[in-house]
Design a protein around this motif. Sequence first.
Motif, short mmCIF file in Angstrom:
data_model
loop_
_atom_site.label_atom_id
_atom_site.label_comp_id
_atom_site.label_asym_id
_atom_site.label_seq_id
_atom_site.Cartn_x
_atom_site.Cartn_y
_atom_site.Cartn_z
N UNK A 161 13.72 -16.89 19.19
CA UNK A 161 13.14 -16.86 20.53
C UNK A 161 11.92 -15.94 20.59
N UNK A 162 10.98 -16.29 21.44
CA UNK A 162 9.76 -15.49 21.58
C UNK A 162 10.08 -14.06 21.98
N UNK A 163 11.11 -13.89 22.81
CA UNK A 163 11.49 -12.55 23.26
C UNK A 163 11.90 -11.65 22.10
N UNK A 164 12.32 -12.24 20.99
CA UNK A 164 12.74 -11.46 19.83
C UNK A 164 11.61 -11.21 18.84
N UNK A 165 10.41 -11.66 19.16
CA UNK A 165 9.27 -11.46 18.27
C UNK A 165 8.65 -10.06 18.42
N UNK A 166 9.10 -9.30 19.40
CA UNK A 166 8.65 -7.91 19.57
C UNK A 166 7.14 -7.82 19.72
N UNK A 167 6.57 -8.69 20.57
CA UNK A 167 5.13 -8.62 20.79
C UNK A 167 4.79 -7.43 21.67
N UNK A 168 3.61 -6.85 21.49
CA UNK A 168 3.17 -5.74 22.36
C UNK A 168 3.08 -6.21 23.81
N UNK A 169 3.24 -5.28 24.73
CA UNK A 169 3.26 -5.63 26.15
C UNK A 169 1.87 -5.72 26.76
N UNK A 170 0.85 -5.26 26.05
CA UNK A 170 -0.50 -5.28 26.59
C UNK A 170 -1.50 -5.37 25.45
N UNK A 171 -2.75 -5.71 25.80
CA UNK A 171 -3.79 -5.76 24.78
C UNK A 171 -4.02 -4.37 24.19
N UNK A 172 -3.95 -3.35 25.02
CA UNK A 172 -4.09 -1.98 24.53
C UNK A 172 -2.99 -1.64 23.53
N UNK A 173 -1.75 -1.98 23.88
CA UNK A 173 -0.62 -1.69 22.99
C UNK A 173 -0.74 -2.45 21.68
N UNK A 174 -1.32 -3.66 21.72
CA UNK A 174 -1.48 -4.45 20.50
C UNK A 174 -2.44 -3.77 19.53
N UNK A 175 -3.57 -3.32 20.05
CA UNK A 175 -4.55 -2.66 19.17
C UNK A 175 -4.01 -1.30 18.71
#
Length: 645
Positions: A17-31
Amino acid sequence: MGGFATVADIEAFEAVPLAERNLPESTYAAIRRTAESYPDDIALIFFLQGTAYQQSVQFTYREWLGKLHQTANMLHDLGLRPGETVSYILPNLPQTYWTLYGGEAAGIANPINPLLEPAGLAEIMNAAQTKILVTLAPFPRTDIWEKVASIADSVPTLQTILQVDIANYLHGVKRLAVGLMRWGKGKEKVRARVLDFDKTLARYPADRLISGRVIRPDDIASYFHTGGTTGAPKLAMHTHFNEVYDAWMGTVAVDVQRGERMYLGLPLFHNYGAIAVGLGAWIACATLVMGTPQGFRGEGVIPNLWKIIDHYKVTSLGAVPTLFKALLNVPIGDADIRSLQVAICGSAPLPVELARQFTAQTGVNILEGYGLTEGTSVSSVNPRRGEPRIGSIGLRYAYQEMRTAELDGERLVRFCEPNEIGTVIIRGPNVFPGYKDEFHNRGIFIDAGDGKGRWLNTGDLGYQDEDGFFWLTGRQKELIIRGGHNIDPRQIEEPMHRHPAVALAAAVGRPDPRVGELPVVYVELKPGATATPEELLAFARENIAEQAAVPKQIRIIEHMPLTAVGKIAKLPLTFEQVADVVNGELEQIQEIAQKSVEVISDRRLGLLAIVKVTAMPGADKKALEQRIRQALGQYHFRVDLQMAG
């Protein structure tokens, strides 16, 4: 090698599931996540001039995150708060990206096309309620500051203007020469306070966000304008998660790995370069090579692009059809382009013959993709693994549904069968929440009644084949795509209707081998009125806000074709333009004795030119057929060539 080759690969990936992919919550958090994991990797390389591409500046991920911190902190200290807007009217510079993603960390970022006329700039800033504007300081051969200064006082919410000085990237004699060339310029008085971007930035800490803001995934990150009508700009709202998901999925779909080098020559007021290429590179810990403020249009860029790819060991090239067309005329010479693994094409239809010629010249496949601002950036792409299907827009993104359907207004009637043409609809984590002005949201969302969320009506027509690949056959929304720029015909038609002699105006796209399409306007005059095409064209230049939307030609006709219910029928006008282009190409070929051209809308192939040719006696029919196919293969419409004689 990762990535997807088939629909089965996508479905297997979706088992988690996408929810388990642990994606950052924001563009700032991603960088920040990438910077904290790989602080010494190179995030961006920038060179100012295509004729001096070896001279560059670069930023590690540690330095890049620091610049975003400083930008966000500066904007916050200048009064920007969550929900408030910082706009930028800038060419491609490192500061452009800092403003975009630093702006999203502090508030809402609003990229604006600097090629717009002043009135268009003001309309967008007023729609966005711009509080802070980042733009260019006066610089030779640019008029951005002059345009901004002329309309700044007509934006009541604008409090601060930050000027980016390109001269900071120059040294020695060149910097001195620029200083002399702009002596006495930039003295225009505006109500808003005007500050130097880099000097102000240097005052702020680079190690943290001083605001302490906690950004939620559904917070609005940006407003991207999509070419609305005069007085009512369409600002598409993107959430932070829209942008994070779409950028991340792009890197997964085409298997971008840490350390790859992605070339950027696309404008940063458009979502493809800003999000899919930029944020995508930084999520994957790749290096972005950004060439010149004018991107691919910069002086010396295209003539030197093979050498640039060799020098920086570029691995992927994202562009539009016009760039690939231009590169066919540039010899590779002694440049070593073996580092280049893939080219990705979006924003406009890719002619099949152009893709074949590029691959034959370079050994590199062009992967055509598809996206729209309302879907954040990209929704489908051809696979990097296996053979791309030339002419197809590829496979859907994982976790995003993409179908073709029969619609009745805002109601979903049924999904189409394989190879059956319908309207392309999408839903998923990249679909935007809507336009800022609720007025524009009417009719764009479709409720399927299945409790799984609403679909976005893309306005494009196409079909899905048995293997899951999508093919576009036309557009419902009648956009004219010129060199990757989406032009709403209403941007042209509404100003033309203000001319006292014009009764009806209809804008359509004329196929063009260089930029894909050029706008052409058909005009029916009022009874008893007189006007020449030259007069109407001069009126268009003065009254159309976006330079790219100014028509290439105006045709005055006695009666506008109408549908049974009295609406303007644009398809016959489009057919006429295609036939005109085909006949023009055929007239250049002397071995043709007779020819006929009929343009139709084919149920499966879309716009189709049926070309019947009789060869001159003694002509080499095989060579003639190849020459005709090469000439017509430059265009996005399909051709049914029938040889005789």
